[in-house]
Enzyme design. Structure first.
Site, PDB file in Angstrom:
ATOM      1  N   ALA A  48       0.865  -1.187   0.000  1.00  0.00           N
ATOM      2  CA  ALA A  48       0.000   0.000   0.000  1.00  0.00           C
ATOM      3  C   ALA A  48       0.895   1.229   0.000  1.00  0.00           C
ATOM      4  O   ALA A  48       1.887   1.282   0.743  1.00  0.00           O
ATOM      5  CB  ALA A  48      -0.910   0.014   1.221  1.00  0.00           C
ATOM      6  N   GLU A  49       0.541   2.225  -0.783  1.00  0.00           N
ATOM      7  CA  GLU A  49       1.390   3.406  -0.982  1.00  0.00           C
ATOM      8  C   GLU A  49       1.724   4.116   0.322  1.00  0.00           C
ATOM      9  O   GLU A  49       2.750   4.780   0.430  1.00  0.00           O
ATOM     10  CB  GLU A  49       0.706   4.422  -1.908  1.00  0.00           C
ATOM     11  CG  GLU A  49       0.573   3.971  -3.337  1.00  0.00           C
ATOM     12  CD  GLU A  49      -0.766   3.307  -3.606  1.00  0.00           C
ATOM     13  OE1 GLU A  49      -1.196   2.461  -2.785  1.00  0.00           O
ATOM     14  OE2 GLU A  49      -1.381   3.624  -4.631  1.00  0.00           O
ATOM     15  N   ASN A  50       0.834   4.034   1.303  1.00  0.00           N
ATOM     16  CA  ASN A  50       1.073   4.756   2.552  1.00  0.00           C
ATOM     17  C   ASN A  50       2.103   4.068   3.445  1.00  0.00           C
ATOM     18  O   ASN A  50       2.335   4.505   4.570  1.00  0.00           O
ATOM     19  CB  ASN A  50      -0.237   4.988   3.316  1.00  0.00           C
ATOM     20  CG  ASN A  50      -0.972   3.707   3.637  1.00  0.00           C
ATOM     21  OD1 ASN A  50      -0.964   2.782   2.843  1.00  0.00           O
ATOM     22  ND2 ASN A  50      -1.598   3.642   4.789  1.00  0.00           N
ATOM     23  N   GLY A  51       2.739   3.016   2.928  1.00  0.00           N
ATOM     24  CA  GLY A  51       3.886   2.478   3.648  1.00  0.00           C
ATOM     25  C   GLY A  51       3.677   1.148   4.336  1.00  0.00           C
ATOM     26  O   GLY A  51       4.298   0.868   5.362  1.00  0.00           O
ATOM     27  N   SER A  90       8.453   3.708   0.333  1.00  0.00           N
ATOM     28  CA  SER A  90       7.304   3.035  -0.272  1.00  0.00           C
ATOM     29  C   SER A  90       7.276   3.266  -1.784  1.00  0.00           C
ATOM     30  O   SER A  90       7.000   2.349  -2.558  1.00  0.00           O
ATOM     31  CB  SER A  90       6.016   3.562   0.371  1.00  0.00           C
ATOM     32  OG  SER A  90       4.891   2.997  -0.247  1.00  0.00           O
TER      33      SER A  90
END
Lengths: 219, 231
Positions: A48-51, A90
């Site tokens: 997920a892009e948020n890490g 990320s």
């Protein structure tokens, strides 16, 4: 077919593009349904892009952690082997080519594999988010989308009219009626959904369809 | 060594017209208490750099809605109809970047670099036509300038009095890069420990980057679980 079964048909077919050990990214919408169609013994890692790398499914009610969400804000669980990173790392995973396969929705996708999914000028312009980097840099990009838009216009077109997210970046298109592969010669129709005729796929597609020598398969 | 101070002391460092970096991606990592303090102080004409604008009537959205923000530098406002409406009516200027490029622009600023080169966005004329480009190693690339802030507002799970910070889970997001890229770095923290109590292996942001630590007395409702994101 109800809207739900359309989406689940697409998600179930898309799940077959994931195999053991893969690093996978799911965009918003239909892609979020894919994971539940994978057998539990297949070990893969959802980014997920948020890490978060190694997301499990959405959290059962009552087990939510206020510090653990996916990029759409949903509370998620982790799988064994998961890790956290900051936004810079990320996206290094994304731009550095460490996403094995990514699934994104589409507003338009062309037979050559151009993708438009981030803006309709004057109507829908929420920003770029992570889509452009995922589209341009995932090793394999699968578009999962309804075959036609709400007004029944083809989403699969000769040339995208909307501003592009990425050029020639799509490796596979999965809709509720067909599986198609953009190639340099044009769009190759690999599979047709059970109960759907070739003619219907042709009529509902905005670009010419090439057929494999052995004919399209079924899914 | 003690960087711990009151909310008012810390926010006294923020001036009208400042460029303010704000950590967080959704609720996790957003410094809601610092933002509420800014709102109360009414410091205006701010340029805010943040991944998104939180959701309607939360966090940074409240500052935008109050007219304190002149410009947002961000990546996606999809979960905030109020700010999208204000953007469409010209009430707040918005500059969008691809999410990882925003992170790298900040990282470059923090690392003492002046910019970076990228092919992200070269496929869309809407974006590339607005950018400075240059030919480099046989291809045309977008030149992105580094970003720096006058102030960074961060949220961490834990800190010591030197300002060593530890973030929780997906609350890291933009906090560690922003910690490196502003003149004055203020962290609100949920737990404060003595120097020496944090395992050096577990420090995410070294204290050298942090100027002020504000200990949160309590966590307001905004830090909690959002009902509409529950299954």
């Amino acid at each position: 077919m109800s809207t739900i079964s359309y989406k689940e048909k697409i998600a179930a077919r898309a799940a077959r593009e994931i195999s053991e050990g893969k690093v996978v990214n799911f965009g918003i919408g239909i892609p979020t349904l894919i994971a539940k169609f994978l057998p539990p013994e297949v070990q893969f890692f959802v980014h997920a892009e948020n890490g978060v790398l190694g997301m499990g499914g959405r959290c059962p009610r009552g087990r939510e952690d206020r510090n653990l969400i996916d990029a759409g804000g949903a509370y998620v669980e982790l799988v064994p082997g998961a890790s956290f990173s900051d936004s810079s790392v990320s996206f290094a995973m994304i731009r550095g080519g460490r996403l094995d396969v990514a699934f994104l929705g589409a507003l338009e996708v062309s037979g050559k594999g151009d993708l438009a999914n981030w803006i309709i000028p004057g109507k829908y312009a929420p920003g770029i988010g992570g889509a452009m980097e995922v589209a341009q840099k995932a090793r394999r990009l699968v578009v999962v989308t309804n075959h036609n838009d709400r007004a029944d216009n083809p989403k699969i077109v000769e040339e995208c009219t909307l501003p592009l997210t990425g050029k020639a970046c799509v490796d596979l298109i999965i809709t509720e009626i067909a599986v198609m592969q953009p190639t340099r010669r044009g769009l190759l129709l690999l599979e047709i959904a059970e109960g759907v005729e070739l003619e219907e796929v042709r009529q509902r597609t905005g670009t010419e369809l090439l057929l494999p020598p052995e004919g399209p398969g079924r899914f | 060594m003690n960087k711990v101070c009151s909310l008012d002391q810390a926010l006294g460092r923020v001036n009208p017209g400042d460029t303010v970096m704000v950590g967080g991606f959704g609720v996790p990592g957003t410094p809601f208490t610092l933002l509420d303090g800014l709102l109360k102080g009414g410091v205006n004409e701010l340029t805010v750099i943040k991944n998104e604008a939180n959701e309607d009537h939360m966090g940074i959205s409240k500052l935008v809605e109050a007219g304190l923000v002149r410009k947002m530098i961000t990546t996606h406002l999809g979960l905030n109809k109020t700010v999208i409406g204000m953007m469409n009516r010209g009430e707040v200027e918005v500059e969008f970047y691809p999410q990882g490029i925003l992170a790298e622009k900040i990282r470059a600023g923090g690392a003492g670099l002046f910019g970076l080169l990228t092919d992200i966005g070269m496929d869309t004329e809407l974006l590339s036509s607005t950018k400075q480009t240059m030919w480099f190693e046989g291809r045309e690339l977008i030149v992105e300038s580094a970003l720096k802030g006058d102030v960074a507002l961060l949220h961490a799970a834990k800190a010591d009095r030197f300002g060593n910070l530890v973030y929780a889970k997906s609350a890291k997001n933009f906090n560690p890069v922003m910690a490196t890229a502003a003149t004055t770095v203020i962290a609100e923290v949920e737990e404060l420990v003595e120097i020496g109590d944090l395992d050096p292996e577990h420090v995410h942001t070294p204290g050298a980057f942090v100027d002020h630590v504000v200990l949160l007395e309590e966590l307001s409702e905004e830090y909690g679980i959002l009902e509409h994101h529950i299954i």
